[in-house]
Design a protein around this motif. Structure first.
Motif, mmCIF file in Angstrom:
data_model
loop_
_atom_site.group_PDB
_atom_site.id
_atom_site.type_symbol
_atom_site.label_atom_id
_atom_site.label_comp_id
_atom_site.label_asym_id
_atom_site.label_seq_id
_atom_site.Cartn_x
_atom_site.Cartn_y
_atom_site.Cartn_z
ATOM 1 N N ARG A 82 8.613 9.518 2.065
ATOM 2 C CA ARG A 82 7.984 8.181 2.030
ATOM 3 C C ARG A 82 8.829 7.206 1.229
ATOM 4 N N ARG A 83 8.986 6.006 1.746
ATOM 5 C CA ARG A 83 9.712 4.954 1.027
ATOM 6 C C ARG A 83 8.869 3.691 1.001
ATOM 7 N N SER A 84 9.099 2.856 0.025
ATOM 8 C CA SER A 84 8.508 1.520 0.064
ATOM 9 C C SER A 84 9.226 0.711 1.131
ATOM 10 N N ARG A 88 9.706 -2.975 2.977
ATOM 11 C CA ARG A 88 9.507 -4.403 2.717
ATOM 12 C C ARG A 88 9.953 -5.283 3.880
ATOM 13 N N GLN A 114 6.822 -13.151 -3.539
ATOM 14 C CA GLN A 114 7.371 -12.008 -2.776
ATOM 15 C C GLN A 114 7.022 -12.252 -1.301
ATOM 16 N N PHE A 144 7.958 -11.267 1.517
ATOM 17 C CA PHE A 144 7.793 -10.217 2.536
ATOM 18 C C PHE A 144 6.316 -9.884 2.740
ATOM 19 N N CYS A 202 4.097 -1.011 1.213
ATOM 20 C CA CYS A 202 4.667 -1.135 -0.127
ATOM 21 C C CYS A 202 3.542 -1.446 -1.106
ATOM 22 N N TRP A 203 3.611 -0.827 -2.252
ATOM 23 C CA TRP A 203 2.638 -1.075 -3.321
ATOM 24 C C TRP A 203 3.132 -2.276 -4.105
ATOM 25 N N VAL A 204 2.433 -3.395 -4.006
ATOM 26 C CA VAL A 204 2.833 -4.593 -4.751
ATOM 27 C C VAL A 204 1.848 -4.803 -5.898
ATOM 28 N N GLY A 205 2.381 -4.703 -7.098
ATOM 29 C CA GLY A 205 1.517 -4.827 -8.274
ATOM 30 C C GLY A 205 1.784 -6.068 -9.092
ATOM 31 N N ALA A 206 2.899 -6.736 -8.782
ATOM 32 C CA ALA A 206 3.246 -7.941 -9.555
ATOM 33 C C ALA A 206 2.597 -9.151 -8.893
ATOM 34 N N ARG A 236 15.049 6.315 -3.580
ATOM 35 C CA ARG A 236 15.395 5.811 -4.905
ATOM 36 C C ARG A 236 15.442 7.009 -5.859
ATOM 37 N N ARG A 284 14.963 9.744 -8.703
ATOM 38 C CA ARG A 284 13.844 10.244 -9.503
ATOM 39 C C ARG A 284 14.377 10.846 -10.786
#
Ligand code: FMN
Length: 186
Positions: free
Chosen positions: A24-26, A28, A80, A82, A135-139, A173, A175
Protein backbone atom coordinates in the motif's frame (compact mmCIF):
# COMPACT_ATOMS: atom_id res chain seq x y z
CA UNK A 1 5.52 -18.75 6.08
CA UNK A 2 2.76 -21.37 5.87
CA UNK A 3 -0.54 -20.34 7.36
CA UNK A 4 -1.30 -22.40 10.46
CA UNK A 5 -4.84 -22.67 9.16
CA UNK A 6 -6.46 -21.47 12.33
CA UNK A 7 -7.94 -18.35 10.78
CA UNK A 8 -10.64 -19.53 8.44
CA UNK A 9 -13.31 -17.42 6.82
CA UNK A 10 -15.98 -19.42 5.01
CA UNK A 11 -13.69 -22.47 5.36
CA UNK A 12 -10.93 -20.66 3.42
CA UNK A 13 -7.61 -19.78 5.05
CA UNK A 14 -7.02 -16.05 4.96
CA UNK A 15 -3.77 -15.01 3.26
CA UNK A 16 -0.83 -13.50 5.09
CA UNK A 17 -1.55 -9.77 4.86
CA UNK A 18 2.05 -8.63 5.10
CA UNK A 19 2.71 -8.37 1.34
CA UNK A 20 -0.44 -6.25 0.99
CA UNK A 21 0.54 -4.04 3.91
CA UNK A 22 3.96 -3.56 2.32
CA UNK A 23 2.41 -2.75 -1.04
CA UNK A 24 0.00 0.00 0.00
CA UNK A 25 1.19 3.50 -0.84
CA UNK A 26 -0.21 6.95 -0.32
CA UNK A 27 -1.63 8.01 -3.68
CA UNK A 28 -1.89 11.71 -4.53
CA UNK A 29 -2.60 11.60 -8.28
CA UNK A 30 -5.92 10.25 -9.47
CA UNK A 31 -7.59 9.44 -12.74
CA UNK A 32 -10.73 11.56 -13.13
CA UNK A 33 -13.18 8.63 -13.41
CA UNK A 34 -15.76 8.46 -10.62
CA UNK A 35 -15.76 5.48 -8.27
CA UNK A 36 -18.61 2.98 -8.63
CA UNK A 37 -21.05 3.07 -5.74
CA UNK A 38 -20.29 -0.57 -4.94
CA UNK A 39 -16.66 0.32 -4.31
CA UNK A 40 -17.56 3.32 -2.15
CA UNK A 41 -19.89 1.10 -0.13
CA UNK A 42 -17.15 -1.48 0.43
CA UNK A 43 -14.61 1.11 1.52
CA UNK A 44 -17.08 2.56 4.02
CA UNK A 45 -18.13 -0.85 5.30
CA UNK A 46 -14.47 -1.83 5.78
CA UNK A 47 -14.12 1.19 8.05
CA UNK A 48 -17.03 0.09 10.19
CA UNK A 49 -15.33 -3.23 10.96
CA UNK A 50 -12.49 -1.46 12.74
CA UNK A 51 -12.13 -2.09 16.45
CA UNK A 52 -13.23 0.66 18.82
CA UNK A 53 -13.03 1.02 22.58
CA UNK A 54 -16.09 -0.65 24.09
CA UNK A 55 -17.42 -0.96 20.52
CA UNK A 56 -18.65 2.63 20.86
CA UNK A 57 -17.85 3.37 17.17
CA UNK A 58 -17.47 7.10 17.73
CA UNK A 59 -17.14 8.00 14.05
CA UNK A 60 -19.06 9.90 11.42
CA UNK A 61 -18.20 10.21 7.73
CA UNK A 62 -18.85 12.87 5.11
CA UNK A 63 -18.66 11.48 1.57
CA UNK A 64 -17.87 14.50 -0.56
CA UNK A 65 -18.51 14.40 -4.30
CA UNK A 66 -19.23 18.10 -4.82
CA UNK A 67 -16.32 19.91 -6.52
CA UNK A 68 -16.86 23.24 -4.77
CA UNK A 69 -16.80 21.56 -1.36
CA UNK A 70 -13.73 19.52 -2.35
CA UNK A 71 -11.97 22.77 -3.29
CA UNK A 72 -12.79 24.23 0.13
CA UNK A 73 -11.39 21.09 1.78
CA UNK A 74 -8.19 21.32 -0.30
CA UNK A 75 -7.85 24.95 0.76
CA UNK A 76 -8.43 24.05 4.39
CA UNK A 77 -5.80 21.32 4.00
CA UNK A 78 -3.15 24.00 3.60
CA UNK A 79 -3.64 24.22 -0.16
CA UNK A 80 -3.06 20.52 -0.84
CA UNK A 81 -4.78 20.79 -4.20
CA UNK A 82 -4.64 17.09 -5.01
CA UNK A 83 -7.51 16.71 -2.52
CA UNK A 84 -9.86 18.57 -4.87
CA UNK A 85 -8.80 16.40 -7.81
CA UNK A 86 -9.90 13.16 -6.14
CA UNK A 87 -13.24 11.77 -7.38
CA UNK A 88 -14.22 11.01 -3.78
CA UNK A 89 -13.14 12.71 -0.58
CA UNK A 90 -14.12 11.18 2.74
CA UNK A 91 -13.87 13.38 5.80
CA UNK A 92 -13.60 11.25 8.92
CA UNK A 93 -14.90 12.77 12.14
CA UNK A 94 -14.64 11.76 15.75
CA UNK A 95 -17.99 12.04 17.50
CA UNK A 96 -17.04 13.43 20.88
CA UNK A 97 -20.51 13.04 22.38
CA UNK A 98 -20.55 9.27 21.75
CA UNK A 99 -16.97 8.87 22.94
CA UNK A 100 -17.52 10.95 26.09
CA UNK A 101 -20.76 9.29 27.11
CA UNK A 102 -19.05 5.94 27.67
CA UNK A 103 -15.53 6.79 28.77
CA UNK A 104 -15.45 10.46 29.79
CA UNK A 105 -12.30 12.43 29.00
CA UNK A 106 -10.24 9.37 28.06
CA UNK A 107 -12.91 8.36 25.56
CA UNK A 108 -13.06 11.83 24.07
CA UNK A 109 -9.37 12.69 23.91
CA UNK A 110 -7.75 9.28 23.34
CA UNK A 111 -10.09 6.45 22.33
CA UNK A 112 -12.03 8.45 19.74
CA UNK A 113 -8.75 9.34 18.01
CA UNK A 114 -7.50 5.75 18.12
CA UNK A 115 -10.86 4.37 16.99
CA UNK A 116 -11.13 6.71 14.01
CA UNK A 117 -7.48 6.02 13.10
CA UNK A 118 -8.21 2.31 12.87
CA UNK A 119 -11.30 3.04 10.76
CA UNK A 120 -9.13 5.12 8.43
CA UNK A 121 -6.54 2.39 8.03
CA UNK A 122 -9.24 -0.21 7.32
CA UNK A 123 -10.65 2.01 4.59
CA UNK A 124 -7.24 2.70 3.02
CA UNK A 125 -6.43 -1.01 2.97
CA UNK A 126 -9.80 -2.01 1.54
CA UNK A 127 -9.42 0.65 -1.14
CA UNK A 128 -5.95 -0.66 -1.97
CA UNK A 129 -7.27 -4.21 -2.25
CA UNK A 130 -9.86 -2.95 -4.77
CA UNK A 131 -7.27 -1.11 -6.88
CA UNK A 132 -8.23 2.30 -5.49
CA UNK A 133 -5.64 4.77 -4.25
CA UNK A 134 -6.04 6.95 -1.21
CA UNK A 135 -4.07 9.21 1.06
CA UNK A 136 -4.40 10.06 4.73
CA UNK A 137 -4.41 13.86 4.93
CA UNK A 138 -4.04 15.15 8.45
CA UNK A 139 -2.69 18.64 7.87
CA UNK A 140 -5.72 20.92 7.79
CA UNK A 141 -7.37 23.80 9.59
CA UNK A 142 -10.15 22.11 11.53
CA UNK A 143 -12.44 25.15 11.73
CA UNK A 144 -12.31 25.61 7.97
CA UNK A 145 -13.21 21.95 7.37
CA UNK A 146 -16.10 22.21 9.83
CA UNK A 147 -17.34 25.31 8.08
CA UNK A 148 -17.08 23.76 4.59
CA UNK A 149 -19.29 20.88 5.71
CA UNK A 150 -21.54 22.80 8.10
CA UNK A 151 -20.57 20.31 10.78
CA UNK A 152 -22.35 20.14 14.13
CA UNK A 153 -20.45 21.06 17.27
CA UNK A 154 -19.95 17.50 18.56
CA UNK A 155 -18.03 16.35 15.47
CA UNK A 156 -14.28 16.85 15.14
CA UNK A 157 -12.72 16.28 11.71
CA UNK A 158 -9.68 14.05 12.19
CA UNK A 159 -8.74 12.95 8.67
CA UNK A 160 -9.40 13.89 5.07
CA UNK A 161 -9.17 10.93 2.68
CA UNK A 162 -9.06 11.59 -1.07
CA UNK A 163 -9.77 8.41 -3.06
CA UNK A 164 -9.63 7.56 -6.76
CA UNK A 165 -8.12 5.31 -9.38
CA UNK A 166 -4.34 5.80 -9.06
CA UNK A 167 -2.54 7.81 -11.73
CA UNK A 168 0.90 7.24 -10.22
CA UNK A 169 2.92 4.33 -8.89
CA UNK A 170 5.14 5.60 -6.12
CA UNK A 171 7.80 3.34 -4.66
CA UNK A 172 7.89 2.48 -0.98
CA UNK A 173 8.95 5.13 1.51
CA UNK A 174 11.62 3.99 3.93
CA UNK A 175 10.67 2.39 7.22
CA UNK A 176 12.66 2.53 10.43
CA UNK A 177 14.60 -0.59 11.35
CA UNK A 178 12.62 -3.03 13.48
CA UNK A 179 15.48 -3.28 15.98
CA UNK A 180 15.34 0.48 16.45
CA UNK A 181 11.68 0.41 17.54
CA UNK A 182 11.43 -2.86 19.43
CA UNK A 183 12.65 -3.91 22.84
CA UNK A 184 12.19 -7.54 23.72
CA UNK A 185 11.28 -8.07 27.33
CA UNK A 186 11.79 -11.78 27.95
C1 FMN B 1 -1.76 11.19 10.65
C2 FMN B 1 -1.26 11.32 9.22
C3 FMN B 1 -1.29 12.53 8.60
C4 FMN B 1 -0.87 12.66 7.27
N1 FMN B 1 -1.02 13.87 6.65
C5 FMN B 1 -0.69 13.99 5.33
C6 FMN B 1 -0.95 15.21 4.65
O1 FMN B 1 -1.47 16.17 5.19
N2 FMN B 1 -0.62 15.26 3.33
C7 FMN B 1 -0.07 14.20 2.67
O2 FMN B 1 0.18 14.32 1.46
N3 FMN B 1 0.17 13.00 3.30
C8 FMN B 1 -0.13 12.89 4.61
N4 FMN B 1 0.06 11.68 5.25
C9 FMN B 1 0.62 10.51 4.51
C10 FMN B 1 2.06 10.24 4.89
O3 FMN B 1 2.89 11.24 4.34
C11 FMN B 1 2.47 8.84 4.39
O4 FMN B 1 1.62 7.86 4.96
C12 FMN B 1 3.91 8.49 4.73
O5 FMN B 1 4.79 9.37 4.07
C13 FMN B 1 4.28 7.06 4.37
O6 FMN B 1 4.04 6.82 2.99
P1 FMN B 1 3.09 5.60 2.50
O7 FMN B 1 1.71 5.89 3.05
O8 FMN B 1 3.13 5.66 1.00
O9 FMN B 1 3.65 4.35 3.06
C14 FMN B 1 -0.34 11.54 6.58
C15 FMN B 1 -0.32 10.29 7.23
C16 FMN B 1 -0.80 10.18 8.52
C17 FMN B 1 -0.82 8.82 9.17
Amino acid sequence: MESLGSNLIDEQPIPDLLPYLRGRRSIRKFKPMPLPQEIIDKIVEAGTWAPSAGNVQPWYLYLVLNLEVKKKLAQAALEQHFVARAPLVIVVCADSSRARSSYGMRGETLYSIQDTASLVQNMLLEAFSLGIGGCWVGAFREEEVKEALDMPHHLRPVAILPFGYPDEKPGPRPRREIREIVKVVA
